[in-house]
Scaffold this active site. Structure first.
Site, mmCIF file in Angstrom:
data_model
loop_
_atom_site.group_PDB
_atom_site.id
_atom_site.type_symbol
_atom_site.label_atom_id
_atom_site.label_comp_id
_atom_site.label_asym_id
_atom_site.label_seq_id
_atom_site.Cartn_x
_atom_site.Cartn_y
_atom_site.Cartn_z
ATOM 1 C CE LYS A 1 6.432 5.302 6.211
ATOM 2 N NZ LYS A 1 6.170 6.628 6.690
ATOM 3 C CB CYS B 1 7.750 50.463 0.209
ATOM 4 S SG CYS B 1 8.633 49.053 -0.407
ATOM 5 C CB CYS C 1 11.273 52.432 -0.849
ATOM 6 S SG CYS C 1 11.265 51.668 0.788
ATOM 7 C CE1 TYR D 1 -1.863 3.151 9.419
ATOM 8 C CE2 TYR D 1 -1.914 5.041 7.942
ATOM 9 C CZ TYR D 1 -1.548 4.464 9.146
ATOM 10 O OH TYR D 1 -0.865 5.212 10.052
ATOM 11 C CB CYS E 1 13.442 48.600 1.260
ATOM 12 S SG CYS E 1 12.117 48.179 0.127
ATOM 13 C CD GLU F 1 -1.543 -1.012 3.428
ATOM 14 O OE1 GLU F 1 -1.750 0.021 4.053
ATOM 15 O OE2 GLU F 1 -1.987 -2.126 3.747
ATOM 16 C CE LYS G 1 11.129 7.942 4.781
ATOM 17 N NZ LYS G 1 10.170 8.859 5.408
ATOM 18 C CB CYS H 1 10.655 47.503 3.745
ATOM 19 S SG CYS H 1 10.359 49.205 3.244
ATOM 20 C CG ASP I 1 4.833 12.710 4.652
ATOM 21 O OD1 ASP I 1 4.900 12.483 5.876
ATOM 22 O OD2 ASP I 1 5.604 13.473 4.058
#
Ligand code: IVH
Length: 665
Positions: free
Chosen positions: A115, A428, A409, A225, A406, A113, A312, A422, A117
């Site tokens: 796996k 800005c 600006c 499962y 920034c 089956e 895995k 900023c 996550d």
């Protein structure tokens, strides 16, 4: 309606709604319209309110959440939740098969089956009814997240069929589908909030929220499962998965029987590619010995069953070259470093850019100009630079430095936590633009017709500089703009005018205070009732409002300290926007301030809805079940006996309608 009639109809509605929910969410084959569903749900909600004695924690009305979650008890697992042994190649799997064949001398097969996550959950069903959902915790004890789990539409509250044993534990993963995860993260980013690393972290965080309504809205799924218990109706894993499906669980059909390592490897190779089209994150395959009798013989080590093995998937990783680093400015002024990369194909898409998160991450990677870097996809969606190939670094390459000013600006940046900001928000451009886009958005002021391009044009032509300027716009200003006809211009002006009716909570959200999303804005508006009072609130007072911590409180105070923000607020006030609750939204008195009421039974002077309204109008709060945090049980004619008993046990005052009238009189 008599009690008997009500009970009959309640049972009937619960059955219809549970079934409709199953057909919609698990089978994806709806049989009734959303309208019909809502109508029946409303009918059930009404009946349950009227006849609280028939309250049931597994009623479909509990799916929407709403009652506050009061922490999570730690509970011991009846069967410990173990982990799985991991393997990374065919040889590991071959070795494992050899090992277990030495331990049993009968023939056996496998079930393979996906796996998933996600976050593992163990759900206890007694006589087919969900009674408890626990997280894995340390495997021995987990957290009781039942109330939140009940909002998961693909987790049955009542099992279908009648062949379940008196007690059965169904395990699986709580997950958030990839598409949903993407949408939630986009919304977080839009609100200037931290985005989640992957769907698993978001699912884990969601299950631990104290607000079950938000949990319900996040749309978690449960994929089953595994079943555990005595007198199970099946004797092997493959049939167990089929049975789980019959009981109403969501079990993706991507499992198979396998007789040997070749068939196992076929499945693994197949899914190495197919998994990217699967709607949920998967990080491997689980191979299980199919027959329960053999599983029992093989038994467990201290950490994992001997009868199962996880394979895995290798995370796909590609090497590519860093071209440059951009520093992007968001709505809240947060500056995010983004790597521009030589295009490379990764897990099905061409990757050209990858986030570098923040300065600390750049330092940790030790990123230099022109470096060759490894990119991976976090949770299979967002590309990330995970490492640098230092052997390929050109001599003399300079380290990547985080900008100090920034990039738009030139204002010196300020570091807050791990991020740079900023703070020159009013000059800005990307911040101004994003603020206006947020202000007009549907969940804020809901101004229609002002898309990003139109906002760009308005800014470019100097017609607006901030959100308050929107309210000075005239039809004649808009018509000459490219692509805008008279009709659209008129509609925009109308929509701007109409937005003045948006309630205070929407205006508060629209202001775009960092960390103040929709829900927080709503809570603040209800608690402080006006902007003036909110502005005067001390940090301690702010933190008294549910779910508001130090970070949000500080951000609110900083926002109002900024003269630019205050000038915009004052101009918006002059334009007639709502900065306080309206007469109708306002409590009539504070006599019941902060008091929590449970009402039960029928009343002489009020219908139940009128009574609830009266409690709220006097500053009190309605809750639906008696707990130690309840202040009063307000009992009318024929109150629910279980509520009375619970209140007596907890020592909660039980008051009559007359006593209530005196309280508010
Ligand atoms: S069976 C006794 N089947 O992976 C343990 N687990 O890394 C039986 N997982 O703790 C677990 N998909 O949370 C099983 N199809 C699947 C699974 C699965 C994901 C999780 C599970 C386990 C973890 C181990």
């Amino acid at each position: 309606m008599t009690k008997e009639q009500a009970k009959k109809r309640i049972d009937e509605l619960r059955k219809i709604l549970n079934d409709a929910n199953y057909r919609y969410y698990v089978l994806a084959q709806p049989t009734i319209s959303d309208y019909e569903y809502d109508r029946l749900l409303e009918e059930l909600q009404k009946l349950e309110k009227e006849f609280p004695e028939f309250d049931d924690p597994n009623s479909p009305t509990k799916r929407v959440g709403g009652e506050p979650v009061k922490g999570f008890k730690t509970v011991k697992h009846k069967y410990p939740m173990l982990s799985l042994e991991k393997s990374y190649n065919v040889d590991d799997i071959k070795d494992w098969i050899k090992r277990i064949k030495r331990l049993v001398n009968e023939d056996f097969s496998f079930c393979v089956e996906l796996k998933y996550d996600g976050v593992s959950l163990s759900n206890r069903y007694v006589n087919g009814k969900l009674v408890q959902s626990l997280t894995r915790g340390d495997g021995i004890e987990g957290d009781d997240v039942t109330q939140n789990a009940r909002t998961i539409r693909t987790l049955p509250l009542v099992l279908k069929g009648n062949d379940y044993p008196p007690e059965v534990f169904v395990r699986g993963e709580a997950m958030i589908a990839r598409e949903k995860f993407k949408k939630i993260n986009e919304q977080q980013a839009k609100e200037g909030k931290t985005t989640y690393m992957n769907a698993r972290n978001l699912a884990a965080g969601t299950l631990k929220l104290l607000d079950s309504k938000t949990v319900a809205q996040r749309g978690l799924d449960f994929i089953a499962y595994f079943m555990l218990g005595e007198n199970l109706p099946v004797d092997n894993q493959y049939d167990a998965l089929k049975k789980l499906e019959e009981w109403g669980f969501f079990v993706p059909h991507d499992y198979k029987k396998a007789k040997d390592v070749d068939e196992i490897m076929d499945f693994i190779l197949d899914w190495g590619v197919k998994r990217f089209d699967f709607p949920y994150d998967t990080d491997g395959i689980v191979v299980k010995v199919n027959e329960f009798a053999i599983q029992e013989k093989l038994g467990y080590t201290a950490k994992a069953p001997r009868w199962a093995m996880a394979y895995k998937f290798p995370a796909e990783r590609k090497l590519t070259r860093l071209i440059s680093v951009d520093f992007q400015v968001g709505r809240t002024g947060k500056v995010t470093p983004v790597a521009n990369l030589e295009p490379v194909e990764l897990a099905g898409t061409i990757v050209k850019r990858a986030t570098l998160h923040n300065e600390d991450n750049i330092k940790k990677l030790d990123l230099h100009e022109g470096d060759y870097v490894y990119v991976e996809k976090a949770g299979e969606i967002i590309p990330q630079v995970v490492a640098v190939e230092k052997s390929k670094r050109k001599p003399g390459a300079k380290p990547i430095e985080f900008v100090k000013k920034c990039p738009v600006c030139d204002t010196p940046l300020v570091k807050i936590g791990a991020d740079y900001f900023c703070v020159q928000s009013s000059n800005c451009l990307p911040q101004i633009k994003a603020k206006i886009e947020h202000f007009v958005s549907r969940k804020a002021m809901d101004i229609e017709g002002l898309g990003p391009e139109t906002i760009d044009l308005l800014l470019e032509k100097g017609l607006i500089h901030d959100v308050a300027d929107l309210y000075d716009l005239k039809k004649e200003d808009l018509i000459p703009l490219e692509r805008l006809g008279e009709k659209s211009a008129e509609n925009i002006i109308k929509s701007i005018e109409k937005s003045k009716n948006q309630p205070f909570e929407k205006v508060l959200y629209a202001l775009g205070i960092r960390h103040v999303g929709e829900t927080t804005a709503k809570k603040l508006a209800r608690h402080f009732k006006s902007l003036d009072r909110l502005m005067q609130a001390s940090k301690e007072e702010l933190e008294k409002v549910g779910d508001i911590g130090e970070k949000i409180a500080e951000s609110i105070q900083d926002f109002f300290k900024d003269p630019e923000n205050m000038s915009i607020i004052n101009r918006l006030k002059d334009k007639g926007l709502k900065f306080e609750l309206t007469e109708e939204e306002l409590p009539k008195s504070n006599k019941l301030q902060g008091k929590k009421f449970v009402i039960s039974g029928t009343f002489e002077h009020f219908s139940r809805d009128e009574l609830k309204k009266s409690i709220e109008e006097n500053g009190g709060q309605n809750v639906s079940s008696v707990s130690k945090n309840t202040d009063y049980l307000l009992a009318g004619e024929k109150p629910g006996p279980s509520k009375i008993e619970k209140a007596k046990n907890l020592g909660i005052p039980i008051i009559s309608e007359a006593e209530y009238l005196e309280m508010i009189g």
